[in-house]
Write a protein that holds these residues in place. Structure first.
Motif, PDB file in Angstrom:
ATOM      1  N   ILE A  83      17.860  29.141  -1.266  1.00  0.00           N
ATOM      2  CA  ILE A  83      16.680  29.833  -2.300  1.00  0.00           C
ATOM      3  C   ILE A  83      16.149  28.640  -2.772  1.00  0.00           C
ATOM      4  CG2 ILE A  83      18.614  29.812  -3.884  1.00  0.00           C
ATOM      5  CD1 ILE A  83      17.278  32.171  -5.285  1.00  0.00           C
ATOM      6  N   ASN A  84      14.914  28.563  -3.167  1.00  0.00           N
ATOM      7  CA  ASN A  84      14.196  27.627  -3.609  1.00  0.00           C
ATOM      8  C   ASN A  84      14.088  27.868  -5.067  1.00  0.00           C
ATOM      9  OD1 ASN A  84      11.891  25.581  -4.293  1.00  0.00           O
ATOM     10  ND2 ASN A  84      11.581  25.747  -2.233  1.00  0.00           N
ATOM     11  N   VAL A  85      14.499  26.816  -5.885  1.00  0.00           N
ATOM     12  CA  VAL A  85      14.356  26.944  -7.275  1.00  0.00           C
ATOM     13  C   VAL A  85      14.082  25.727  -7.967  1.00  0.00           C
ATOM     14  CG1 VAL A  85      16.106  27.353  -9.275  1.00  0.00           C
ATOM     15  CG2 VAL A  85      16.487  28.226  -7.218  1.00  0.00           C
ATOM     16  N   LEU A  86      13.302  25.779  -9.127  1.00  0.00           N
ATOM     17  CA  LEU A  86      12.734  24.929  -9.931  1.00  0.00           C
ATOM     18  C   LEU A  86      13.550  24.777 -11.395  1.00  0.00           C
ATOM     19  CD1 LEU A  86       9.873  23.652  -8.338  1.00  0.00           C
ATOM     20  CD2 LEU A  86       8.914  24.063 -10.566  1.00  0.00           C
ATOM     21  N   VAL A  87      13.741  23.732 -11.859  1.00  0.00           N
ATOM     22  CA  VAL A  87      14.486  23.636 -13.101  1.00  0.00           C
ATOM     23  C   VAL A  87      13.995  22.411 -13.915  1.00  0.00           C
ATOM     24  CG1 VAL A  87      16.462  23.756 -14.250  1.00  0.00           C
ATOM     25  CG2 VAL A  87      16.515  24.655 -12.297  1.00  0.00           C
ATOM     26  N   LYS A  88      13.742  22.797 -15.134  1.00  0.00           N
ATOM     27  CA  LYS A  88      13.326  21.543 -15.850  1.00  0.00           C
ATOM     28  C   LYS A  88      13.970  21.822 -17.488  1.00  0.00           C
ATOM     29  CE  LYS A  88       8.561  21.310 -14.361  1.00  0.00           C
ATOM     30  NZ  LYS A  88       7.101  21.324 -14.684  1.00  0.00           N
ATOM     31  N   VAL A  89      14.238  20.787 -17.998  1.00  0.00           N
ATOM     32  CA  VAL A  89      14.658  20.815 -19.504  1.00  0.00           C
ATOM     33  C   VAL A  89      13.664  20.110 -20.162  1.00  0.00           C
ATOM     34  CG1 VAL A  89      16.386  20.053 -20.887  1.00  0.00           C
ATOM     35  CG2 VAL A  89      16.958  20.897 -18.377  1.00  0.00           C
ATOM     36  N   ASP A  90      13.464  20.622 -21.517  1.00  0.00           N
ATOM     37  CA  ASP A  90      12.707  20.078 -22.593  1.00  0.00           C
ATOM     38  C   ASP A  90      13.844  19.677 -23.514  1.00  0.00           C
ATOM     39  OD1 ASP A  90      10.697  20.212 -21.160  1.00  0.00           O
ATOM     40  OD2 ASP A  90       9.782  21.922 -22.522  1.00  0.00           O
ATOM     41  N   LEU A  91      14.081  18.603 -23.965  1.00  0.00           N
ATOM     42  CA  LEU A  91      15.045  18.213 -24.911  1.00  0.00           C
ATOM     43  C   LEU A  91      14.410  17.826 -26.416  1.00  0.00           C
ATOM     44  CD1 LEU A  91      18.096  15.951 -23.903  1.00  0.00           C
ATOM     45  CD2 LEU A  91      18.200  18.093 -24.576  1.00  0.00           C
ATOM     46  N   PHE A  92      14.835  18.440 -27.469  1.00  0.00           N
ATOM     47  CA  PHE A  92      14.227  18.029 -28.714  1.00  0.00           C
ATOM     48  C   PHE A  92      15.203  17.186 -29.320  1.00  0.00           C
ATOM     49  CE2 PHE A  92      12.994  22.730 -28.596  1.00  0.00           C
ATOM     50  CZ  PHE A  92      12.119  22.536 -27.446  1.00  0.00           C
ATOM     51  N   ASN A  93      14.574  16.751 -30.339  1.00  0.00           N
ATOM     52  CA  ASN A  93      15.452  15.689 -31.114  1.00  0.00           C
ATOM     53  C   ASN A  93      16.499  16.545 -31.685  1.00  0.00           C
ATOM     54  OD1 ASN A  93      14.393  13.143 -30.384  1.00  0.00           O
ATOM     55  ND2 ASN A  93      12.824  13.446 -31.948  1.00  0.00           N
ATOM     56  N   ASP A  94      17.694  15.780 -31.752  1.00  0.00           N
ATOM     57  CA  ASP A  94      18.847  16.226 -32.600  1.00  0.00           C
ATOM     58  C   ASP A  94      19.351  14.924 -33.401  1.00  0.00           C
ATOM     59  OD1 ASP A  94      20.740  17.185 -34.176  1.00  0.00           O
ATOM     60  OD2 ASP A  94      21.937  17.977 -32.221  1.00  0.00           O
ATOM     61  N   LEU A  95      18.991  14.855 -34.686  1.00  0.00           N
ATOM     62  CA  LEU A  95      19.427  13.498 -35.318  1.00  0.00           C
ATOM     63  C   LEU A  95      20.655  13.735 -35.825  1.00  0.00           C
ATOM     64  CD1 LEU A  95      16.174  12.544 -36.502  1.00  0.00           C
ATOM     65  CD2 LEU A  95      17.282  11.582 -34.615  1.00  0.00           C
ATOM     66  N   ASN A  96      21.552  14.679 -35.660  1.00  0.00           N
ATOM     67  CA  ASN A  96      22.747  14.781 -36.366  1.00  0.00           C
ATOM     68  C   ASN A  96      23.601  13.986 -35.642  1.00  0.00           C
ATOM     69  OD1 ASN A  96      24.931  15.491 -37.262  1.00  0.00           O
ATOM     70  ND2 ASN A  96      24.883  17.807 -36.507  1.00  0.00           N
ATOM     71  N   ARG A  97      24.182  13.029 -36.340  1.00  0.00           N
ATOM     72  CA  ARG A  97      24.861  12.126 -35.696  1.00  0.00           C
ATOM     73  C   ARG A  97      26.269  12.790 -35.138  1.00  0.00           C
ATOM     74  NH1 ARG A  97      25.840   8.729 -32.775  1.00  0.00           N
ATOM     75  NH2 ARG A  97      27.904   7.655 -32.735  1.00  0.00           N
ATOM     76  N   PHE A  98      26.597  13.814 -35.992  1.00  0.00           N
ATOM     77  CA  PHE A  98      27.991  14.272 -35.744  1.00  0.00           C
ATOM     78  C   PHE A  98      27.876  15.414 -35.005  1.00  0.00           C
ATOM     79  CE2 PHE A  98      28.058  11.602 -39.157  1.00  0.00           C
ATOM     80  CZ  PHE A  98      29.013  10.827 -38.887  1.00  0.00           C
ATOM     81  N   ARG A  99      26.888  15.600 -33.962  1.00  0.00           N
ATOM     82  CA  ARG A  99      26.953  16.830 -33.061  1.00  0.00           C
ATOM     83  C   ARG A  99      27.771  16.464 -31.885  1.00  0.00           C
ATOM     84  NH1 ARG A  99      24.130  12.727 -31.890  1.00  0.00           N
ATOM     85  NH2 ARG A  99      23.776  12.133 -29.673  1.00  0.00           N
TER      86      ARG A  99
END
Lengths: 1164, 369
Positions: free
Chosen positions: A122-138
């Motif tokens: 199967i031919n698949v395309l995957v992308k990720v957009d990461l947003f900022n997470d400034l929470n130090r304690f994540r």
């Protein structure tokens, strides 16, 4: 909402026929992430459907992004009945979370079904957009790079090596849950695959968090293992070495550009706005302070802020990374007092302080304007992320950093310049040393926040001391990092498994490992070493008994790279001295040795002492000077054991273990001597436990270290000299052995320069007067004295034949068939003494299962069978690969197991690499030297960067600061090790008792032979890294993915690491005979695993997997029911390489290239 | 030698499982050929031992056995892909370099002349397949190999049968075969489709390549595609219109004047150029009648099948009994063909050329002295 995952299903091909009537399939696809599922349309009546779906978007936490795989299920639509599943694809999206790895996953993936295997693609395309997470304690740790490679990856340099990280998660095994009785095998397998995928993701995320806490940005030498404990659960554990890596700019001239462009170019315009800030934001919030790209740009920053902190430091450009790392810690230190000792959840205050700080130190923030809105996530609401952060910086950062100055120095000892200062001023208080070691290794940090830990450590040193492990999983090091090698340390412990009651609190398993690590640590101390390198852990489980093993090489590591600036000139001075002499020299007190060894003066520098034999678990150091060639040496042992249950079984096993180890060791030593060699590298001892037997397999690469004395011969002594025929027999045997040794010396080209032996006895050599402070562990060394595993005392090694056993042993010694002409083999990365690699290579896995027909076998019988099994397997490999001659089998890795009563399973993974036929050895050597020169310069360049050591090596900074830069690298002071002395002694002695008295304790450990040696040649032979080779392979139109267990591909340059590959597959069949029996079943499964690894690498945009390894291959069969099941776990690093010929050819490369272009090889 | 194999088998009993998987699939050409030839593992081991590979590589019998089994297994796993060669190129399971792929395919589709001679022109049906054991017994080719070859014929036939466009190109495209092999398959398909009789005793002396040559001639000249490549029709059937037109040639023998005229023209041309002139002159009418009758009957499928046997009975045998050399035949046919063009009352020049071109080259090929 920190991340948006997007997936697009493009097409399928070669689908299986699901509808018998039409011979076609009505396929559609379900795309699932977390709890969200999307479906494509049904593509009716096609085996090659084109879905071309819309983008399915998942808005998820980055924590989930790290833990969860993207699950793609291909189904056959059925109007009247339930839809039939065709198969699944799990895609690990972790590589997309790291700004420098892959940016898109796109390609053909095999559709895998646990019952039917691969069923179309199967031919698949995957992308990720990461947003900022400034929470130090994540809880997420996106952006931390993981490498399976056991040395600093090729296109990076280590700025700081922080130390040991480990983590362990447990869960119930779905296979043993009640529901398994009612669900189909397929559902059960899929549940298991998914669970393990989740657990590995979680594990990686947790380790990433620890790395961030330590201020690192990468894990090198990442080793992940599964323990299938059956009823009692499933354990996934991992160890690694936290590092701060910097991309070497020479491979990427515009260091900044790739990073910026990394995420954007491949995305369409609409995405790019989000994409760019996301990667950058990711970087800054992670406080993974060191980033390849940042070095130049952050200059401004590191000048402005750190000057406060590190006033005495020279602001060299490259140092900019270091301070940033430090700074983070400084902040930690500052914050911690604010929330004294509360290990509870992070307070908002802290979060704010940190996050307001972190953006300001990120230059990148300023470069993108759109991040403001994105980073205004709820968690960090108070932070103003205006593009005008320079201003911001002035306001916020001095504040936090000022405070640490006054308060935190004790915590900062790990960082470069402070350390020196500190040590000078504070003197060597034990407290400090402990903290020093603690800071770096940060070992078993739990979920608590780093700052707290740091404080805790300081306050409760004794408790913390228990948790710190100066361990390094690396086996290859930058030149000059390794000062002395003590020898192999190993520890084993037999445990009874019980159900893991609370998966969230895997304390028992943690405690077990901690115990073992402590033991290792104390063994290292007994050898006068403060660190353990080449460290690894493993288990063997048989029903409810589990053997935990850990081993490594005790070593003293250089601390000189902890200094910076002012001390640099001295480093230079040191470097002019014979390089790396110290690596062979003994790290322990020669008058008070931990075990008896015969010391001689180093054959290279003639100033320091070296042992007669050296065993290590690491690769042959680059700078080591080797005479002749090396070879694979294996000790194999099989011991019968009575069937027993529970406690009794555990006791029986622990009683057998010391003997097993002793015999393995003796065998290794004998075989080493038989080959006229004096050192072992890459030693790996595997103990496997079955119901009725214990298997031991020790593999290593034997070499002749030029610095070490020539090994004496082997002498056979008969016990009863009266009998004449017996005498005859003995002398015959003696002759045979002598012949073999002579033949081997010729074979491996061992012709050391004549050297007048002078055995060091009592006279105290001058060198002793060097200001060495020897630790006093008299008790322990007395104890260890009994543990004379090395037999080092005798000049000529005497084998006594007093019974048939011994005769058998000698026979088996001589039955090891030599490798056929044209073949070399080793289990290290590459064979010392070989330089003329071509780019032709063949990675392979071979598995054999042997059924013991006769249940009542003696130990000897078993031994012979096991020995033959391994020998025959090797012979088969040589035969298979004969077309590649001349070639070398590298990284030969044996995994033995006892899957059932009377079954022995041996799996081998290795790579065969062709050598250039036409090039003469001389030629090879020359160009080898040439490239070596280059490698050295490269390395040197690397080493100008501070290596932050976590280990306790307090004396070095001192000495080098004072200019006492001894060539050998002064030994550390004895104080630190002596702290835990009593407890160590306990352990040590307890172990010895077990050997002697077969005590019934269950815990176990061992110290193995040791030593160090030295070499003087200014141009050491080395593995030529920049292995030039002929470009042989015909360029193929098909995307070829190379796989190798090594960290490099000869003749190529790795230009990008795309992320870690860590895959777990289960395959089951209920039609074993139809699939060609067990061999057919496993053959196709292994081929399928390879195919899936290749497909994932290709989809990431890569063309090779390096540091590939098969960690697990659990095979179970039930021929009566026509069933079989197999589990395989593989891992490696996906990379992009380019041929050296495609690089701009440097003169030397062209030259060596010319020599070699003539020959050709098998290709890939 | 046998003894060694037996001990190997004994050792094998206790090796429960033995696999070797390379990232690049390792395939030994020699072992592949043994597998293709339908050898059992132990027979293959025997052959390999006799081949001396053991001495060369210091291998023992069980090493050889292990290697052979392993490779046989690999081939078996690949077989599914080889049956659809286009898949082999873009499958992901085996990483095989392109040159190896080509080798695998070419050898898989290669066939034994002895075998193909047995089934050429037969219907590729289940019935024929059932008789393969007879073929195997007769040719000494293993039944397994016979089946593979038969299945290959059938597979290619099935795929190409319904396809438009040039036959050889279709085969090349779908089965990725090299040109000569594709042409051979075209011949096999063409023979199977038209069910030409090749098994009669009189035809036994002809090799497959003789037939393949003739098939090539027929395909290139007598099918619809031969006239016009753009025509959306199949290459496997003879051009019906052309066959119909062939009936018109009958005038050459039916019209007494024309026949005599034709004869005299040919005789004039031949006189003094050959030793067998007298025989030629004597036989002219017979031979001409034979060839023209063959042409006239080709509308009947039954007579199409007997095309080759007719050529032999009506032309080749008489010539041979008169001891014509190939040169004589060539000379005769050339003038025979050309002379017809000079006949004023003969209007079917195009058909004649198209017919006689093929006939001439076929006869020349089939005429073994």
């Amino acid at each position: 909402m920190p991340g948006k995952l997007k997936a697009k299903i493009v097409a399928g091909r070669h689908l299986p026929v699901m509808d018998r009537a039409s011979d076609l399939t009505d396929a559609f696809v379900e795309v699932k992430f977390g709890n969200t599922t999307f479906k494509t349309d049904v593509c009716p009546k096609s085996l090659n459907p084109q879905w071309n779906s819309e983008w399915f978007k998942f808005e998820v936490d980055d924590e989930d992004l790290q833990d969860e795989p993207l699950q793609i299920t291909v189904l056959d639509h059925d109007t009247y009945s339930a839809n039939d599943a065709i198969g699944k694809v799990y895609i690990d999206i972790d590589p997309l979370l790291c700004s420098e790895a892959a940016t898109v996953i796109s390609g053909w993936f095999p559709i895998y079904d646990t019952i039917h295997g691969i069923r179309g693609e199967i031919n698949v395309l995957v992308k990720v957009d990461l947003f900022n997470d400034l929470n130090r304690f994540r809880q997420s740790s996106c952006g931390v790079k993981f490498f399976c490679t056991m040395s600093i990856p090729r296109c990076f340099r280590a700025m700081v090596i922080h130390g040991f990280v480990e983590e362990l998660v447990v869960n119930e095994d779905p296979e043993y849950q009640w529901i398994d009785r009612i669900r189909t095998p397929r559902a059960s397998n899929e549940a298991r695959q998914r669970l393990i995928s989740l657990m590995s993701g979680e594990l990686q995320r947790k380790i990433g968090l620890k790395v961030l806490e330590m201020g690192g940005n990468a894990v090198v030498g990442y080793l992940q293992c599964f323990d299938l404990e059956g009823e009692s659960g499933l354990v996934v554990r991992a160890i690694g070495t936290a590092c701060t890596l910097d991309k070497i700019s020479s491979t990427c001239p515009a260091a900044v550009v790739p990073n910026l462009s990394n995420s954007s170019p491949s995305k369409d315009m609409k995405d790019s706005l989000q994409a760019v800030p996301s990667t950058l934001g990711c970087r800054s919030t992670h406080s993974s302070p060191v980033h390849s790209a940042s070095s130049r740009l952050s200059q401004g920053f590191s000048v402005s802020v750190p000057t406060l902190l590190f006033a005495g430091m020279k602001n060299r450009q490259r140092s900019s990374e270091g301070p940033r790392a430090r700074q983070c810690r400084a902040v930690f230190g500052e914050e911690a007092p604010g929330v004294p000792l509360s290990s509870g959840p992070p307070t908002p205050l802290r979060a704010q302080t940190f996050s307001s700080f972190s953006p300001s130190k990120s230059y990148s923030r300023q470069s993108s304007s759109s991040d403001t809105e994105l980073s205004l996530t709820p968690k960090t609401a108070r932070i103003c992320l205006s593009p005008s952060s320079p201003l911001h910086q002035c306001k916020s950062s001095p504040l936090p950093t000022m405070v640490p100055r006054s308060r935190t120095p004790p915590l900062l000892h790990v960082s470069q310049s402070d350390t020196a200062m500190l040590r000078k001023s504070v003197s060597f208080s034990e407290d400090l040393l402990l903290v020093a070691s603690g800071m770096g290794s940060g070992g078993s940090a739990g979920k608590e926040a780093g700052p707290l830990k740091a404080l805790l450590r300081q306050q409760t040193q004794s408790a913390l001391e228990q948790r710190e492990f100066p361990f390094f999983t690396l086996t290859g090091f930058p030149v000059g990092f390794l000062l002395h090698v003590g020898g192999v340390v190993s520890a084993r412990s037999v445990k009874l498994l019980d159900r893991i009651h609370n998966p969230d609190e895997p304390e028992t398993r943690d405690a077990w490992w901690e115990e073992i690590r402590q033991e290792i640590k104390s063994h290292a101390k007994a050898l006068g070493c403060h660190a353990v390198v080449g460290y690894s852990e493993s288990t063997s489980i048989c029903e409810e008994v589990c053997i935990l093993s850990a081993s490594g090489t005790a070593a003293i590591l250089s601390s000189r790279f902890m200094q910076d600036g002012a001390l640099d000139t001295e480093h230079r001075f040191e470097d002019t001295a014979p390089p790396a002499c110290g690596f062979c020299h003994i790290p322990y007190d020669e008058l008070n040795m931990p075990f008896p060894a015969q010391l001689t003066y180093c054959h290279c520098c003639r100033r320091h002492k070296v042992p007669d034999v050296l065993f290590t678990t690491i690769d042959v150091p680059t700078e080591a000077s080797i005479t002749g060639k090396g070879c694979l040496i294996q000790a194999r042992l099989c011991r019968t054991k009575k069937k027993a249950q529970g406690e009794g079984n555990a006791t029986a096993i622990s009683n057998l273990l010391p003997f097993l180890e002793y015999e393995l060791h003796t065998q290794l030593l004998n075989k080493l001597k038989l080959r006229g060699m004096n050192a072992l590298f890459g030693l790996r001892v595997q103990i496997s436990v079955g119901d009725t037997m214990l298997l031991g397999l020790a593999s290593a690469t034997g070499v002749y270290l030029t610095a070490l004395p020539s090994p004496g011969g082997i002498q056979i002594a008969g016990k009863t000299p009266s009998d004449l025929t017996y005498e005859q027999h003995v002398s015959n045997m003696q002759k045979k052995i002598n012949d073999t040794i002579a033949k081997n010396k010729e074979l491996y080209e061992i012709s050391p320069p004549e050297w007048v032996e002078e055995v060091i006895g009592s006279p105290i050599p001058e060198s002793r007067q060097r200001s060495r402070i020897f630790r006093s562990h008299s008790e322990s060394s007395d104890e260890v004295l009994e543990l004379d595993l090395s037999h080092g005392k005798k000049d000529a090694f005497v084998l006594e034949i007093d019974d048939t056993d011994a005769i058998e042993d000698i026979h088996s010694l001589l039955t090891d068939a030599p490798t056929p002409p044209g073949f070399y083999s080793c289990n290290t990365e590459i064979m010392p003494g070989i330089y003329n690699w071509t780019s032709s290579l063949q990675m392979f896995t071979s598995v054999r299962v042997f059924r013991l027909s006769n249940a009542n076998l003696t130990n000897q019988g078993l031994n012979k069978i096991f020995n033959d099994l391994c020998e025959n397997l090797l012979k088969s490999l040589y035969f298979k690969l004969r077309s590649m001659v001349p070639c070398c089998l590298c990284h030969v890795n044996f995994i033995v197991a006892v899957p059932e009563d009377e079954l022995i399973q041996v799996a081998v993974t290795a790579v065969a690499m062709s050598l250039d036929k036409d090039q003469t050895q001389e030629n090879g050597r020359q160009s080898g030297d040439k490239t070596l020169m280059k490698a050295i310069t490269e390395n040197e360049e690397q080493l100008q960067f501070p290596l932050e050591l976590s280990a306790e090596c307090p004396s070095n900074p001192l000495s080098s600061a004072k200019g006492l830069s001894e060539v050998s690298g002064p030994l550390p002071s004895a104080r630190a090790p002596s702290v835990d002395h009593s407890s160590f002694t306990d352990r040590c002695s307890s172990w010895i008792e077990q050997i002697r008295l077969k005590a019934h304790t269950i815990r176990r450990g061992s110290i193995k032979t040791t030593s160090s040696l030295e070499k003087s040649s200014p141009l050491p032979d080395s593995r030529s890294r920049s292995l030039r080779s002929n470009r042989s392979c015909p360029s193929s139109s098909v995307a070829v993915v190379k796989m190798t267990p090594l960290s490099f591909l000869p003749g190529t340059k790795i230009i990008k690491y795309l992320g870690i590959i860590n895959m777990f597959f289960i395959r089951e069949t209920t039609s074993l005979r139809e699939e060609g029996g067990v061999s057919g079943f496993l053959h196709s499964f292994i081929a399928e695993v390879f195919a899936m690894v290749r497909a994932h690498v290709a989809a990431l945009g890569g063309n090779a997997v390096v540091s590939y390894s098969m960690k697990e291959c659990v095979f179970m069969e039930n021929p009566n029911k026509n069933q079989a099941q197999c589990l395989i776990n593989v891992s490696g690093d996906a990379v992009i390489f380019i041929r050296e010929s495609e690089l701009e050819a440097t003169p030397s490369q062209t030259q060596s290239g010319n020599v070699q272009t003539s020959s050709n090889g098998e290709g890939t | 030698m046998l003894l060694v194999v037996n001990t190997a088998a004994v050792v094998k009993m206790s090796v429960e499982l033995d696999v070797f998987v390379g990232n690049t699939t390792i395939m030994d050409k020699e072992v592949y050929q043994l597998w293709l030839n339908g050898y059992t593992v132990s027979d293959a081991v025997k052959v390999r031992m006799e081949g001396g590979v053991m001495e060369e590589c210091e291998a023992s019998a069980d090493v050889l056995l292990s290697d052979t089994m392993d490779q046989f297994r690999t081939f078996q796993m690949c077989e599914r892909l080889l049956q659809n060669p286009a898949k082999l190129a873009n499958q992901l399971l085996f990483q095989i370099p392109p040159d190896r792929q080509a080798m695998l395919i070419e050898r898989y589709y290669a066939f034994d002349d002895a075998f193909v001679r047995e089934v050429l022109g037969k219907k590729l049906s289940k019935g024929t397949k059932k008789d393969l054991d007879d073929v195997s017994a007769k040719t000494g080719i293993t039944l397994k190999s016979c089946r593979r070859q038969f299945d290959n014929f059938k597979r290619v036939f099935k795929v190409v049968e319904e396809l438009k466009g040039p036959l050889v190109e279709n085969i090349k495209q779908h089965f990725l075969l090299p040109d000569p092999l594709a042409r051979d398959y075209a011949a096999i398909v063409f023979f199977a489709n038209n069910r030409f009789e090749t098994g009669k005793k009189k035809l036994q002396y002809l090799t497959f390549h003789d037939f393949a040559f003739c098939a090539g001639q027929l395909i290139n000249n007598w099918t619809v595609g031969a006239v016009d490549n753009m025509v959306e029709d199949m290459d496997v059937d003879l051009d019906k219109e052309f066959l119909q037109d062939l009936k018109d040639l009958k005038i050459l023998i039916a019209d007494k004047d024309l026949l005599d005229q034709h004869k005299s023209l040919v005789c004039v041309a031949l006189r003094g150029k050959t030793k067998v002139f007298n025989e030629m002159e004597a036989n002219f009418k017979n031979l001409s009648r034979g060839l023209v009758n063959i042409a006239a009957k080709l509308t009947n499928p039954k007579d199409v099948r007997d095309f080759f046997i007719d050529l032999i009975e009506k032309f080749i045998e008489p010539c041979r009994s008169d001891r014509w050399t190939a040169t004589d035949v060539n000379l005769y046919l050339t003038h025979y063909t050309n002379s017809a063009h000079i006949l004023d009352s003969f209007k079917h020049q195009t058909v004649w050329t198209r017919y006689m071109g093929v006939i001439k080259s076929c006869i020349l090929r089939m005429y073994h002295e």
